[in-house]
Design a protein around this motif. Structure first.
Motif, PDB file in Angstrom:
ATOM      1  N   ARG A  56       0.851  -1.190   0.000  1.00  0.00           N
ATOM      2  CA  ARG A  56       0.000   0.000   0.000  1.00  0.00           C
ATOM      3  C   ARG A  56       0.889   1.243   0.000  1.00  0.00           C
ATOM      4  O   ARG A  56       1.927   1.282   0.654  1.00  0.00           O
ATOM      5  CB  ARG A  56      -0.900   0.009   1.227  1.00  0.00           C
ATOM      6  CG  ARG A  56      -1.822  -1.181   1.267  1.00  0.00           C
ATOM      7  CD  ARG A  56      -2.809  -1.151   2.389  1.00  0.00           C
ATOM      8  NE  ARG A  56      -2.235  -0.761   3.668  1.00  0.00           N
ATOM      9  CZ  ARG A  56      -2.957  -0.440   4.714  1.00  0.00           C
ATOM     10  NH1 ARG A  56      -4.267  -0.448   4.648  1.00  0.00           N
ATOM     11  NH2 ARG A  56      -2.399  -0.113   5.852  1.00  0.00           N
ATOM     12  N   GLU A  57       0.451   2.249  -0.716  1.00  0.00           N
ATOM     13  CA  GLU A  57       1.248   3.466  -0.854  1.00  0.00           C
ATOM     14  C   GLU A  57       1.513   4.140   0.489  1.00  0.00           C
ATOM     15  O   GLU A  57       2.592   4.663   0.726  1.00  0.00           O
ATOM     16  CB  GLU A  57       0.563   4.443  -1.805  1.00  0.00           C
ATOM     17  CG  GLU A  57       1.414   5.649  -2.112  1.00  0.00           C
ATOM     18  CD  GLU A  57       0.878   6.484  -3.251  1.00  0.00           C
ATOM     19  OE1 GLU A  57       1.537   7.473  -3.579  1.00  0.00           O
ATOM     20  OE2 GLU A  57      -0.175   6.146  -3.806  1.00  0.00           O
ATOM     21  N   LYS A  58       0.549   4.078   1.398  1.00  0.00           N
ATOM     22  CA  LYS A  58       0.735   4.746   2.687  1.00  0.00           C
ATOM     23  C   LYS A  58       1.774   4.039   3.559  1.00  0.00           C
ATOM     24  O   LYS A  58       2.256   4.605   4.518  1.00  0.00           O
ATOM     25  CB  LYS A  58      -0.588   4.892   3.427  1.00  0.00           C
ATOM     26  CG  LYS A  58      -1.108   3.633   4.066  1.00  0.00           C
ATOM     27  CD  LYS A  58      -2.347   3.937   4.877  1.00  0.00           C
ATOM     28  CE  LYS A  58      -2.539   2.865   5.925  1.00  0.00           C
ATOM     29  NZ  LYS A  58      -3.449   3.257   6.958  1.00  0.00           N
ATOM     30  N   ASN A  59       2.116   2.792   3.238  1.00  0.00           N
ATOM     31  CA  ASN A  59       3.112   2.055   4.018  1.00  0.00           C
ATOM     32  C   ASN A  59       4.525   2.224   3.485  1.00  0.00           C
ATOM     33  O   ASN A  59       5.460   1.709   4.077  1.00  0.00           O
ATOM     34  CB  ASN A  59       2.770   0.564   4.051  1.00  0.00           C
ATOM     35  CG  ASN A  59       1.548   0.283   4.888  1.00  0.00           C
ATOM     36  OD1 ASN A  59       0.914   1.186   5.398  1.00  0.00           O
ATOM     37  ND2 ASN A  59       1.227  -0.979   5.033  1.00  0.00           N
ATOM     38  N   VAL A  60       4.694   2.900   2.365  1.00  0.00           N
ATOM     39  CA  VAL A  60       6.005   3.072   1.750  1.00  0.00           C
ATOM     40  C   VAL A  60       6.339   4.562   1.756  1.00  0.00           C
ATOM     41  O   VAL A  60       5.596   5.364   1.193  1.00  0.00           O
ATOM     42  CB  VAL A  60       6.032   2.537   0.303  1.00  0.00           C
ATOM     43  CG1 VAL A  60       7.416   2.683  -0.300  1.00  0.00           C
ATOM     44  CG2 VAL A  60       5.578   1.078   0.252  1.00  0.00           C
ATOM     45  N   THR A  61       7.448   4.906   2.415  1.00  0.00           N
ATOM     46  CA  THR A  61       7.883   6.301   2.451  1.00  0.00           C
ATOM     47  C   THR A  61       9.321   6.398   1.969  1.00  0.00           C
ATOM     48  O   THR A  61      10.046   5.409   1.954  1.00  0.00           O
ATOM     49  CB  THR A  61       7.780   6.897   3.867  1.00  0.00           C
ATOM     50  OG1 THR A  61       8.529   6.078   4.757  1.00  0.00           O
ATOM     51  CG2 THR A  61       6.351   6.992   4.339  1.00  0.00           C
ATOM     52  N   VAL A  62       9.707   7.610   1.592  1.00  0.00           N
ATOM     53  CA  VAL A  62      11.048   7.857   1.073  1.00  0.00           C
ATOM     54  C   VAL A  62      11.749   8.834   2.000  1.00  0.00           C
ATOM     55  O   VAL A  62      11.167   9.845   2.410  1.00  0.00           O
ATOM     56  CB  VAL A  62      10.995   8.430  -0.363  1.00  0.00           C
ATOM     57  CG1 VAL A  62      12.398   8.713  -0.879  1.00  0.00           C
ATOM     58  CG2 VAL A  62      10.267   7.463  -1.291  1.00  0.00           C
ATOM     59  N   ALA A  63      12.995   8.520   2.353  1.00  0.00           N
ATOM     60  CA  ALA A  63      13.821   9.417   3.161  1.00  0.00           C
ATOM     61  C   ALA A  63      15.125   9.646   2.418  1.00  0.00           C
ATOM     62  O   ALA A  63      15.638   8.750   1.744  1.00  0.00           O
ATOM     63  CB  ALA A  63      14.096   8.811   4.526  1.00  0.00           C
ATOM     64  N   ASN A  64      15.656  10.840   2.558  1.00  0.00           N
ATOM     65  CA  ASN A  64      16.951  11.111   1.947  1.00  0.00           C
ATOM     66  C   ASN A  64      18.005  11.205   3.039  1.00  0.00           C
ATOM     67  O   ASN A  64      17.735  10.881   4.200  1.00  0.00           O
ATOM     68  CB  ASN A  64      16.890  12.381   1.090  1.00  0.00           C
ATOM     69  CG  ASN A  64      16.445  13.579   1.881  1.00  0.00           C
ATOM     70  OD1 ASN A  64      16.602  13.645   3.096  1.00  0.00           O
ATOM     71  ND2 ASN A  64      15.862  14.547   1.196  1.00  0.00           N
ATOM     72  N   ASP A  65      19.193  11.667   2.692  1.00  0.00           N
ATOM     73  CA  ASP A  65      20.278  11.700   3.667  1.00  0.00           C
ATOM     74  C   ASP A  65      20.058  12.716   4.782  1.00  0.00           C
ATOM     75  O   ASP A  65      20.738  12.681   5.797  1.00  0.00           O
ATOM     76  CB  ASP A  65      21.619  11.958   2.969  1.00  0.00           C
ATOM     77  CG  ASP A  65      21.598  13.228   2.130  1.00  0.00           C
ATOM     78  OD1 ASP A  65      20.508  13.746   1.848  1.00  0.00           O
ATOM     79  OD2 ASP A  65      22.688  13.681   1.749  1.00  0.00           O
ATOM     80  N   ASN A  66      19.076  13.607   4.662  1.00  0.00           N
ATOM     81  CA  ASN A  66      18.767  14.580   5.710  1.00  0.00           C
ATOM     82  C   ASN A  66      17.795  14.044   6.752  1.00  0.00           C
ATOM     83  O   ASN A  66      17.580  14.692   7.770  1.00  0.00           O
ATOM     84  CB  ASN A  66      18.192  15.863   5.100  1.00  0.00           C
ATOM     85  CG  ASN A  66      19.203  16.573   4.240  1.00  0.00           C
ATOM     86  OD1 ASN A  66      20.397  16.557   4.529  1.00  0.00           O
ATOM     87  ND2 ASN A  66      18.738  17.179   3.166  1.00  0.00           N
ATOM     88  N   SER A  67      17.180  12.900   6.497  1.00  0.00           N
ATOM     89  CA  SER A  67      16.182  12.371   7.434  1.00  0.00           C
ATOM     90  C   SER A  67      16.470  10.921   7.792  1.00  0.00           C
ATOM     91  O   SER A  67      15.562  10.102   7.846  1.00  0.00           O
ATOM     92  CB  SER A  67      14.783  12.527   6.840  1.00  0.00           C
ATOM     93  OG  SER A  67      14.722  11.929   5.568  1.00  0.00           O
TER      94      SER A  67
END
Length: 172
Positions: free
Chosen positions: A74-85
């Motif tokens: 599900r889209e709500k279960n997948v998040t993206v983080a970059n090197d700042n988070s």
């Protein structure tokens, strides 16, 4: 004589019927304890657990789109983080780390990963090899997978979700 033959078949029939009933019960219990519990873990893991993609914004969005388009997550279960988070890693059950997008963050990813959380390191074979010391560092962590083919990601994520600890407090 016929009475003895009839009695023999009645006794054999009762024995085989009893054996079949107990065999059916044992077969059902084996299925229930084997298959059902694994399927329950898979279903709950797929439904509730959070996946964090550590990558640049473009690379992370591409991987997220692949996972959501598979129809498994599900889209709500997948998040993206970059090197700042990278602190967000502590709150997730599974981390998908795109190594070549952020190779300098491997130590932070490994340090922030929860002990029971899974880590999938995606390192596509693009004529570069991961340094041996990085591969050894990844190998020392529990519940880690090193993947170099995009087509394997969904499979490896599902297996990792089933095999990592399922803590209801962390998954909600």
């Amino acid at each position: 004589m016929m009475e003895i033959v009839r009695l023999f078949f009645e006794i054999v029939g009762m024995i085989t019927t009893t054996a079949m009933i107990f065999g059916g019960i044992a077969l059902f219990l084996g299925w229930f304890l084997g298959v059902f519990l694994v399927m329950k873990r898979l279903g709950l893991g797929r439904w509730y657990r959070k996946i964090l993609i550590v990558s640049t914004n473009d690379g992370g969005q591409t991987l997220k789109k692949d996972l959501v388009d598979s129809g498994v997550f599900r889209e709500k279960n997948v998040t993206v983080a970059n090197d700042n988070s990278l602190a967000d890693i502590k709150d997730n059950d599974l981390i998908l780390y795109d190594y070549w997008e952020l190779p300098e963050c491997i130590n932070d990813v490994l340090r922030n990963k929860q002990k029971g959380a899974g880590l999938i390191v995606y390192s596509p074979a693009n004529n570069k090899r991961m340094p041996v010391d990085v591969v050894e560092m990844i190998n020392k962590e529990p519940f880690t997978v090193l993947v170099n083919m995009r087509g394997r990601l969904v499979n490896d994520i599902l297996v990792t979700l089933m095999s990592t600890s399922y803590d209801k407090k962390r998954s909600k």
